[in-house]
Enzyme design. Structure first.
Site, PDB file in Angstrom:
ATOM      1  N   HIS A  67      84.328  -8.535  21.669  1.00 12.73           N
ATOM      2  CA  HIS A  67      85.771  -8.716  21.548  1.00 12.73           C
ATOM      3  C   HIS A  67      86.225  -9.924  22.351  1.00 12.73           C
ATOM      4  O   HIS A  67      86.355  -9.879  23.566  1.00 12.73           O
ATOM      5  CB  HIS A  67      86.498  -7.449  22.018  1.00 12.73           C
ATOM      6  CG  HIS A  67      87.982  -7.559  21.989  1.00 12.73           C
ATOM      7  ND1 HIS A  67      88.817  -6.906  22.873  1.00 12.73           N
ATOM      8  CD2 HIS A  67      88.803  -8.267  21.164  1.00 12.73           C
ATOM      9  CE1 HIS A  67      90.067  -7.205  22.603  1.00 12.73           C
ATOM     10  NE2 HIS A  67      90.078  -8.030  21.579  1.00 12.73           N
ATOM     11  N   ASN A 110      93.067  -4.012  25.834  1.00 10.08           N
ATOM     12  CA  ASN A 110      94.124  -3.668  24.880  1.00 10.08           C
ATOM     13  C   ASN A 110      94.572  -2.216  25.026  1.00 10.08           C
ATOM     14  O   ASN A 110      95.749  -1.903  24.845  1.00 10.08           O
ATOM     15  CB  ASN A 110      93.654  -3.920  23.445  1.00 10.08           C
ATOM     16  CG  ASN A 110      93.637  -5.393  23.095  1.00 10.08           C
ATOM     17  OD1 ASN A 110      94.168  -6.224  23.830  1.00 10.08           O
ATOM     18  ND2 ASN A 110      93.028  -5.733  21.976  1.00 10.08           N
ATOM     19  N   LYS A 149      85.337  -4.802   7.008  1.00  4.26           N
ATOM     20  CA  LYS A 149      84.278  -4.981   8.000  1.00  4.26           C
ATOM     21  C   LYS A 149      83.009  -4.235   7.595  1.00  4.26           C
ATOM     22  O   LYS A 149      81.897  -4.745   7.754  1.00  4.26           O
ATOM     23  CB  LYS A 149      84.773  -4.545   9.384  1.00  4.26           C
ATOM     24  CG  LYS A 149      85.808  -5.511   9.974  1.00  4.26           C
ATOM     25  CD  LYS A 149      86.301  -5.052  11.328  1.00  4.26           C
ATOM     26  CE  LYS A 149      87.435  -5.923  11.831  1.00  4.26           C
ATOM     27  NZ  LYS A 149      87.041  -7.263  12.275  1.00  4.26           N
ATOM     28  N   ASP A 167      83.045 -18.784   5.522  1.00  6.09           N
ATOM     29  CA  ASP A 167      84.248 -18.189   4.939  1.00  6.09           C
ATOM     30  C   ASP A 167      84.052 -18.199   3.433  1.00  6.09           C
ATOM     31  O   ASP A 167      83.689 -19.238   2.870  1.00  6.09           O
ATOM     32  CB  ASP A 167      85.511 -18.959   5.333  1.00  6.09           C
ATOM     33  CG  ASP A 167      86.775 -18.117   5.185  1.00  6.09           C
ATOM     34  OD1 ASP A 167      87.025 -17.624   4.053  1.00  6.09           O
ATOM     35  OD2 ASP A 167      87.496 -17.928   6.172  1.00  6.09           O
TER      36      ASP A 167
END
Length: 444
Positions: A175, A225, A132, A68
């Site tokens: 995913h 989804n 991204k 991060d």
């Protein structure tokens, strides 16, 4: 006598079907490529998703570099991982020695250069295409040749993400569902240029971290989804039904949590904020926008479509229901009653129809893959077998008639099945679905 009746019933058939469907989804027709190495995994983003993915990989014995760029976020993320493992020690599901060994496999970092030796990198930042693309352009520079570059995106276009690199053949969607260390489903999303080796690696990766792993096509929302995204819960809420009526029917059908309770759990501020910041919010006619404007966010602050006590036990909330009724008045809607079957049809027949569209577009290899995704991604009741198996139990002619009566545009494949008398296990239907998949993607 009763045992024989149960054994021949729809629930027994659905449970047997799901047993085989779980195993079938790992089989990719035509794939002969061998997976690449999977010893060292990089994970980008130390939030809920990134931390959960890091835990999955560590528990599979893989070395993990958790990155991060914000040092405070990184520290916070590592602390969450440690707390999760500490709870495991307290519950006696893991020993302290085991936890110490797992934590030793997860190395925190703020520098992309630490991914130089990774075999796989999984990006798990929030849903923003520009961000991204920027990350994948960086990975293109620092990662070794052949490293699998995966995005944990829930909806975004894998080909667009891959276009930021000079190696789109190494890019794939992985995913995970939240929380990643608990939910068992992994949807691997193939892009137009994703290589057979990358697909093989992604499937083997899923197996190694003990996920039910399914290969799906690159479309908005992928399979789970996308299909559940058309569920009719919000429509019913704006057409005269209160949250508890919708949830009661859903849970009687077998869902562990009705769609309105799920909205409160996920957080009404999620979509409310998106609408508000984009200028599309209309609190006078949209329930979610009204709840967001009234700072009713769901479980996280004790009030949403329901109200919650300090232990998160829910009850109906007169204030929320009054807000909903005002919106009905603005829409010219009055409260109505529907049977449980009518509510279930309104909720889940659109999902069935969308499943057929996924098959006709070549976004799923087989109908049972859709059912696996819905069971493990959304807890669709196992004894119903998923939406596609449920449609078989109800009967495709009945499904089509109900879909048309609801005013939905039926899938061309659903209409074709009824016209030709196909069932989901008919050889002609299976050939049609296989052609849609193979015609959509490059040959493996």
């Amino acid at each position: 006598k009763e045992f024989k009746q149960l054994m021949a019933g729809d629930q027994s058939k659905a449970l047997q079907y799901m047993f085989f469907a779980e195993r079938e989804c790992a089989k990719i027709p035509g794939l002969s490529a061998k997976p690449g190495p999977m010893e060292h995994v990089g994970v980008i983003g130390a939030g809920l998703m990134g931390g959960g993915i890091a835990m999955c990989c560590a528990e599979a014995g893989m070395k993990v570099t958790l990155l991060d760029v914000d040092a405070k976020n990184l520290e916070r993320g590592m602390n969450v991982i440690k707390k999760n493992y500490q709870r495991s020690v307290e519950r006696k599901s893991k020993t302290q020695a085991k936890v110490d060994a797992l934590l030793s496999l997860i190395q925190p970092s703020t520098k992309y250069e630490d991914f130089a030796n990774c075999d796989i990198v999984v990006e798990a930042v929030y849903e923003n295409m520009d961000l991204k693309k920027k990350i994948f352009a960086t990975l293109d520079q620092v990662c070794k040749p052949g490293c699998m570059l995966a995005s944990n995106t829930s909806y975004l276009n894998i080909d667009a993400i891959a276009s930021a690199t000079k190696r789109p053949e190494d890019v794939i969607g992985c995913h995970f569902f939240s929380p990643a260390n608990v939910m068992k489903l992994l949807e691997n999303v193939r892009g137009t240029k994703t290589s057979p080796k990358t697909i093989a690696t992604a499937m083997a990766f899923g197996k190694k971290i003990k996920k039910i792993t399914c290969l799906v096509g690159n479309c908005h929302g992928f399979i789970a989804n996308r299909t559940m995204g058309v569920s009719g819960g919000m429509a019913l809420l704006h057409q005269g039904l209160l949250p508890h009526q919708i949830d009661a029917a859903s849970e009687a059908y077998g869902m562990k949590m009705g769609p309105m309770r799920m909205q409160d759990l996920v957080g009404l501020d999620l979509f409310g904020r998106i609408n508000a910041t984009s200028g599309k919010a209309d609190p006078s006619k949209n329930v979610i926008d009204a709840m967001y404007a009234a700072e009713r966010y769901g479980q996280k602050n004790g009030k949403g479509l329901y109200q919650y006590d300090e232990k998160r036990n829910l009850s109906r909330d007169p204030a929320a229901e009054e807000m909903i009724q005002k919106i009905w008045k603005n829409l010219g809607v009055t409260q109505k009653t529907m049977t449980e079957e009518e509510i279930v049809d309104a909720l889940y027949l659109p999902v069935v129809n969308e499943g057929f569209k996924c098959l006709e577009e070549g976004m799923a290899i087989r109908p049972s893959d859709i059912d696996v995704c819905l069971h493990f991604g959304y807890n669709w009741p196992r004894y119903r077998g998923g939406p596609m198996q449920w449609s078989t139990a109800v009967g495709l002619p009945t499904i089509l008639a109900k879909v048309e009566k609801m005013g939905l545009k039926p899938s061309a494949l659903l209409k074709e099945c009824v016209e030709k008398g196909w069932k989901l296990n008919s050889p002609d239907f299976q050939k049609r679905v296989a052609q849609a998949w193979s015609g959509r993607w490059s040959k493996l």
